[in-house]
Design a protein around this motif. Structure first.
Motif, PDB file in Angstrom:
ATOM      1  N   TYR A 253       0.726  -1.276   0.176  1.00  0.00           N
ATOM      2  CA  TYR A 253       0.216  -0.029   0.031  1.00  0.00           C
ATOM      3  C   TYR A 253       0.960   1.360  -0.019  1.00  0.00           C
ATOM      4  CZ  TYR A 253       1.022  -0.843   4.988  1.00  0.00           C
ATOM      5  OH  TYR A 253       1.510  -0.832   6.267  1.00  0.00           O
ATOM      6  N   ILE A 254       0.338   2.308  -0.460  1.00  0.00           N
ATOM      7  CA  ILE A 254       0.801   3.429  -0.574  1.00  0.00           C
ATOM      8  C   ILE A 254       0.162   4.522   0.283  1.00  0.00           C
ATOM      9  CG2 ILE A 254       1.500   5.742  -1.930  1.00  0.00           C
ATOM     10  CD1 ILE A 254       1.234   3.974  -4.332  1.00  0.00           C
ATOM     11  N   GLY A 255       1.023   5.166   1.263  1.00  0.00           N
ATOM     12  CA  GLY A 255       0.516   6.061   2.195  1.00  0.00           C
ATOM     13  C   GLY A 255       0.863   7.519   1.859  1.00  0.00           C
ATOM     14  N   ILE A 256      -0.097   8.357   1.668  1.00  0.00           N
ATOM     15  CA  ILE A 256       0.305   9.837   1.385  1.00  0.00           C
ATOM     16  C   ILE A 256      -0.393  10.642   2.662  1.00  0.00           C
ATOM     17  CG2 ILE A 256      -0.618  11.672  -0.209  1.00  0.00           C
ATOM     18  CD1 ILE A 256       0.922   9.620  -1.658  1.00  0.00           C
ATOM     19  N   GLY A 257       0.601  11.860   2.932  1.00  0.00           N
ATOM     20  CA  GLY A 257       0.127  12.709   3.850  1.00  0.00           C
ATOM     21  C   GLY A 257       1.035  12.531   5.156  1.00  0.00           C
ATOM     22  N   ALA A 258       0.901  13.471   5.887  1.00  0.00           N
ATOM     23  CA  ALA A 258       1.614  13.700   7.267  1.00  0.00           C
ATOM     24  C   ALA A 258       1.282  12.485   8.197  1.00  0.00           C
ATOM     25  CB  ALA A 258       1.461  14.733   8.012  1.00  0.00           C
ATOM     26  N   ALA A 259       2.316  11.718   8.769  1.00  0.00           N
ATOM     27  CA  ALA A 259       2.361  10.453   9.384  1.00  0.00           C
ATOM     28  C   ALA A 259       1.832   9.117   8.620  1.00  0.00           C
ATOM     29  CB  ALA A 259       1.610  10.733  10.606  1.00  0.00           C
ATOM     30  N   ARG A 265       6.355  -4.667   0.694  1.00  0.00           N
ATOM     31  CA  ARG A 265       6.895  -6.090   1.176  1.00  0.00           C
ATOM     32  C   ARG A 265       8.503  -5.979   1.356  1.00  0.00           C
ATOM     33  NH1 ARG A 265       3.400  -8.415  -3.279  1.00  0.00           N
ATOM     34  NH2 ARG A 265       1.631  -9.223  -2.073  1.00  0.00           N
ATOM     35  N   GLN A 266       9.238  -5.026   0.816  1.00  0.00           N
ATOM     36  CA  GLN A 266      10.747  -5.158   0.945  1.00  0.00           C
ATOM     37  C   GLN A 266      11.062  -3.927   1.921  1.00  0.00           C
ATOM     38  OE1 GLN A 266       9.662  -5.489  -2.541  1.00  0.00           O
ATOM     39  NE2 GLN A 266      10.000  -7.727  -2.162  1.00  0.00           N
ATOM     40  N   THR A 267      10.487  -2.852   1.934  1.00  0.00           N
ATOM     41  CA  THR A 267      10.536  -1.795   2.756  1.00  0.00           C
ATOM     42  C   THR A 267       9.174  -1.293   3.432  1.00  0.00           C
ATOM     43  OG1 THR A 267      10.440  -0.069   0.978  1.00  0.00           O
ATOM     44  CG2 THR A 267      12.562  -1.181   1.485  1.00  0.00           C
ATOM     45  N   ARG A 268       9.351  -0.781   4.537  1.00  0.00           N
ATOM     46  CA  ARG A 268       8.245   0.076   5.258  1.00  0.00           C
ATOM     47  C   ARG A 268       8.684   1.596   5.286  1.00  0.00           C
ATOM     48  NH1 ARG A 268       7.962  -2.563   9.316  1.00  0.00           N
ATOM     49  NH2 ARG A 268       6.248  -4.066   8.677  1.00  0.00           N
ATOM     50  N   GLN A 269       7.750   2.407   4.801  1.00  0.00           N
ATOM     51  CA  GLN A 269       8.197   4.011   5.158  1.00  0.00           C
ATOM     52  C   GLN A 269       7.262   4.605   5.817  1.00  0.00           C
ATOM     53  OE1 GLN A 269       8.916   5.990   1.440  1.00  0.00           O
ATOM     54  NE2 GLN A 269      10.041   3.904   0.294  1.00  0.00           N
ATOM     55  N   TRP A 270       7.635   5.745   6.610  1.00  0.00           N
ATOM     56  CA  TRP A 270       6.550   6.369   7.176  1.00  0.00           C
ATOM     57  C   TRP A 270       6.862   8.123   7.001  1.00  0.00           C
ATOM     58  CZ3 TRP A 270       9.899   3.003   9.021  1.00  0.00           C
ATOM     59  CH2 TRP A 270      10.743   3.419   9.831  1.00  0.00           C
ATOM     60  N   ASN A 271       6.134   8.861   6.954  1.00  0.00           N
ATOM     61  CA  ASN A 271       6.101  10.354   6.694  1.00  0.00           C
ATOM     62  C   ASN A 271       6.193  10.871   7.970  1.00  0.00           C
ATOM     63  OD1 ASN A 271       5.890  10.012   3.963  1.00  0.00           O
ATOM     64  ND2 ASN A 271       4.099  10.671   3.683  1.00  0.00           N
ATOM     65  N   CYS A 289      10.331  11.184   4.802  1.00  0.00           N
ATOM     66  CA  CYS A 289       9.916  10.014   5.228  1.00  0.00           C
ATOM     67  C   CYS A 289      11.383   9.568   5.616  1.00  0.00           C
ATOM     68  CB  CYS A 289       9.174   9.273   4.222  1.00  0.00           C
ATOM     69  SG  CYS A 289      10.235   8.641   2.904  1.00  0.00           S
ATOM     70  N   GLU A 290      10.959   8.409   6.637  1.00  0.00           N
ATOM     71  CA  GLU A 290      11.953   7.469   6.991  1.00  0.00           C
ATOM     72  C   GLU A 290      11.430   5.970   6.491  1.00  0.00           C
ATOM     73  OE1 GLU A 290      13.643   7.660  11.189  1.00  0.00           O
ATOM     74  OE2 GLU A 290      12.409   9.593  11.386  1.00  0.00           O
ATOM     75  N   ALA A 291      12.571   5.136   6.390  1.00  0.00           N
ATOM     76  CA  ALA A 291      12.257   4.026   5.935  1.00  0.00           C
ATOM     77  C   ALA A 291      13.205   2.830   6.633  1.00  0.00           C
ATOM     78  CB  ALA A 291      12.622   3.809   4.409  1.00  0.00           C
ATOM     79  N   GLU A 292      12.991   1.646   6.623  1.00  0.00           N
ATOM     80  CA  GLU A 292      13.428   0.436   6.917  1.00  0.00           C
ATOM     81  C   GLU A 292      13.173  -0.574   5.913  1.00  0.00           C
ATOM     82  OE1 GLU A 292      11.975  -1.415  10.536  1.00  0.00           O
ATOM     83  OE2 GLU A 292      10.094  -1.327  10.033  1.00  0.00           O
ATOM     84  N   THR A 293      14.363  -1.227   5.765  1.00  0.00           N
ATOM     85  CA  THR A 293      14.281  -2.753   5.070  1.00  0.00           C
ATOM     86  C   THR A 293      13.930  -3.833   5.996  1.00  0.00           C
ATOM     87  OG1 THR A 293      16.301  -1.820   3.717  1.00  0.00           O
ATOM     88  CG2 THR A 293      15.559  -3.941   3.688  1.00  0.00           C
ATOM     89  N   ILE A 294      12.898  -4.699   5.090  1.00  0.00           N
ATOM     90  CA  ILE A 294      12.248  -5.670   6.169  1.00  0.00           C
ATOM     91  C   ILE A 294      12.927  -6.983   5.607  1.00  0.00           C
ATOM     92  CG2 ILE A 294       9.987  -6.940   6.270  1.00  0.00           C
ATOM     93  CD1 ILE A 294       8.647  -4.294   5.409  1.00  0.00           C
ATOM     94  N   GLU A 296      13.624 -10.957   6.521  1.00  0.00           N
ATOM     95  CA  GLU A 296      12.768 -12.261   6.583  1.00  0.00           C
ATOM     96  C   GLU A 296      12.419 -12.395   7.941  1.00  0.00           C
ATOM     97  OE1 GLU A 296      12.475 -16.765   4.936  1.00  0.00           O
ATOM     98  OE2 GLU A 296      14.358 -15.920   5.084  1.00  0.00           O
ATOM     99  N   ALA A 297      13.003 -12.134   8.807  1.00  0.00           N
ATOM    100  CA  ALA A 297      12.578 -12.445  10.540  1.00  0.00           C
ATOM    101  C   ALA A 297      11.558 -11.058  10.723  1.00  0.00           C
ATOM    102  CB  ALA A 297      13.605 -12.179  11.510  1.00  0.00           C
ATOM    103  N   THR A 298      11.804  -9.990  10.139  1.00  0.00           N
ATOM    104  CA  THR A 298      10.762  -8.932  10.331  1.00  0.00           C
ATOM    105  C   THR A 298       9.649  -9.385   9.789  1.00  0.00           C
ATOM    106  OG1 THR A 298      12.721  -7.251  10.695  1.00  0.00           O
ATOM    107  CG2 THR A 298      10.420  -6.557  10.494  1.00  0.00           C
ATOM    108  N   ARG A 299       9.531  -9.872   8.582  1.00  0.00           N
ATOM    109  CA  ARG A 299       8.364 -10.198   8.019  1.00  0.00           C
ATOM    110  C   ARG A 299       7.626 -11.399   8.410  1.00  0.00           C
ATOM    111  NH1 ARG A 299      10.955 -10.872   3.569  1.00  0.00           N
ATOM    112  NH2 ARG A 299      10.393  -8.674   2.535  1.00  0.00           N
ATOM    113  N   TYR A 300       8.315 -12.211   8.895  1.00  0.00           N
ATOM    114  CA  TYR A 300       7.504 -13.366   9.714  1.00  0.00           C
ATOM    115  C   TYR A 300       6.861 -12.598  11.127  1.00  0.00           C
ATOM    116  CZ  TYR A 300       6.920 -16.982  13.411  1.00  0.00           C
ATOM    117  OH  TYR A 300       6.596 -17.733  14.076  1.00  0.00           O
ATOM    118  N   ASP A 301       7.599 -11.787  11.783  1.00  0.00           N
ATOM    119  CA  ASP A 301       7.009 -11.061  12.952  1.00  0.00           C
ATOM    120  C   ASP A 301       5.721 -10.545  12.592  1.00  0.00           C
ATOM    121  OD1 ASP A 301       8.880 -12.597  14.529  1.00  0.00           O
ATOM    122  OD2 ASP A 301       9.964 -10.739  14.919  1.00  0.00           O
TER     123      ASP A 301
END
Length: 367
Positions: A253-259, A265-271, A289-294, A296-301
């Motif tokens: 999914y794409i998130g638009i806007g503050a917060a 599936r590979q990364t998670r981003q947050w404004n 925005c900031e981002a983190e790479t996901i 396999e362990a994080t994806r499982y959790d």
């Protein structure tokens, strides 16, 4: 297949319990809507179609008709929207009752925060609407042709009795809405409600009463034909929230806007959850925005804490051997106790397991 979420942080007033990012700075609405349109252009969809669109908040229904129309013009200009897309907007009942209220043409689903049909409790939590306005809002939406209405309910108010909660359920069922979300009142740190609890001005209801309220809810809605498809969500057949289901089933999914958050599936981003910082950055042509790479362990959790909330649960066959073995090993004691069940490769919570779902999820996690 992907979802599009657009965060509208504006509220006329703040509810007592709300922990979401929102603001009452209404003069910034037009500037913010223009920034949303700009961010959409900066965040293209690289493949596939948008299957669900969701305007959440905050209170999207506080935007003017012209602002909403501008937003939807850009949504359909920038993104390939599927012809059968679910398009949801969150509304306050009092906004729907306003003579100036109008829905943009693409909207086919409305989610309203009814919360309770007790006017005293609505006043206590600083909601702007009355119980009567919820009834009027549903009727008005029906007249507008909306055949997919969801309402939110809250149970577990200080001093609330089981009979009073049953009255709220009766009222909700009488409205014949297609979807109901119900949550126990949360005391989130930093909210006025939390401060009242911390200062001893109010008391939480006891755990046994809270469980009885949840039991009553699930029994009554099941008897009325609603399927309990996620811990807090109930829908008539064919009316599950497709957008929210995407969060629980690893759909990007794409998130638009503050917060707002995005996931591919590979990364998670947050404004950034700061309106001025968001506006300044977007107007400079960059996404704050900031981002983190996901891994396999994080994806499982993540899967454990999302898919396990749903009626279907986790398909163990989709897991790689190390994670499948870990899951089955950790799950077995709960299966033996009747808190988890395995059916055709789907590991899911039992009704009793829902009551201790947080501890079960914690034990099933890998990291």
């Amino acid at each position: 297949m992907a979802g599009l979420y657009i965060h509208i942080p504006f509220c006329t007033s703040r509810c007592l319990y709300c922990g979401f990012y929102s603001t009452t700075l209404s003069p910034l609405r037009q500037r913010y809507v223009e920034a949303l349109c700009r961010e959409m252009q900066l965040r293209p969809l690289t493949s596939g179609q948008i299957e669900t669109v969701y305007l959440g908040g905050g209170t999207p229904s506080t935007l003017s008709r012209e602002q909403l129309e501008l937003l939807f013009h850009y949504i359909y200009k920038v993104y390939p929207i599927a012809p059968n897309a679910e398009v949801t907007i969150e509304c306050n009942p009092d906004d729907v009752c306003s003579p100036h209220f109008a829905l943009p043409a693409p909207v086919n689903r409305v989610s309203m925060g009814a919360q309770t049909f007790n006017d005293g409790r609505l006043h206590f939590i600083r909601r702007r609407h009355s119980a009567r306005q919820v009834d009027e809002a549903v009727s008005r939406l029906r007249a507008m042709g909306i055949r997919n209405v969801s309402i939110d309910l809250i149970f577990g108010f200080p001093g609330e009795t089981l009979d009073e909660w049953q009255n709220d359920i009766d009222h909700a069922l009488a409205l014949q809405v297609e979807h109901i979300s119900a949550y126990s009142l949360m005391y989130e740190e930093g909210t006025p409600l939390y401060r009242m609890l911390d200062e001893g001005a109010i008391e939480e209801i006891d755990e046994e009463l809270s469980l009885n309220m949840y039991d009553t809810l699930t029994d009554r809605l099941a008897a009325a034909g609603y399927e309990h498809y996620e811990i807090s969500n109930f829908a008539l057949p064919g009316f599950r929230s497709r957008h929210n289901s995407s969060y629980w089933h690893e759909i990007p999914y794409i998130g638009i806007g503050a917060a707002a958050h995005s996931y591919d599936r590979q990364t998670r981003q947050w404004n950034v959850p700061n309106l001025e910082a968001y506006l300044s950055a977007i107007e400079e042509g960059r996404i704050p925005c900031e981002a983190e790479t996901i891994d396999e362990a994080t994806r499982y959790d993540d899967l454990v804490t999302t898919a396990l909330r749903t009626r279907e649960g986790i398909n163990v066959h989709t897991l790689t051997p190390p994670y499948r073995e870990h899951l089955l090993r950790q799950a077995q004691p709960y299966i033996d106790r009747g808190l988890l069940d395995m059916e055709q490769g789907q590991l899911h919570l039992t009704r009793q397991g829902i009551y201790v779902s947080d501890s079960i999820m914690a034990d099933l996690m890998y990291v």
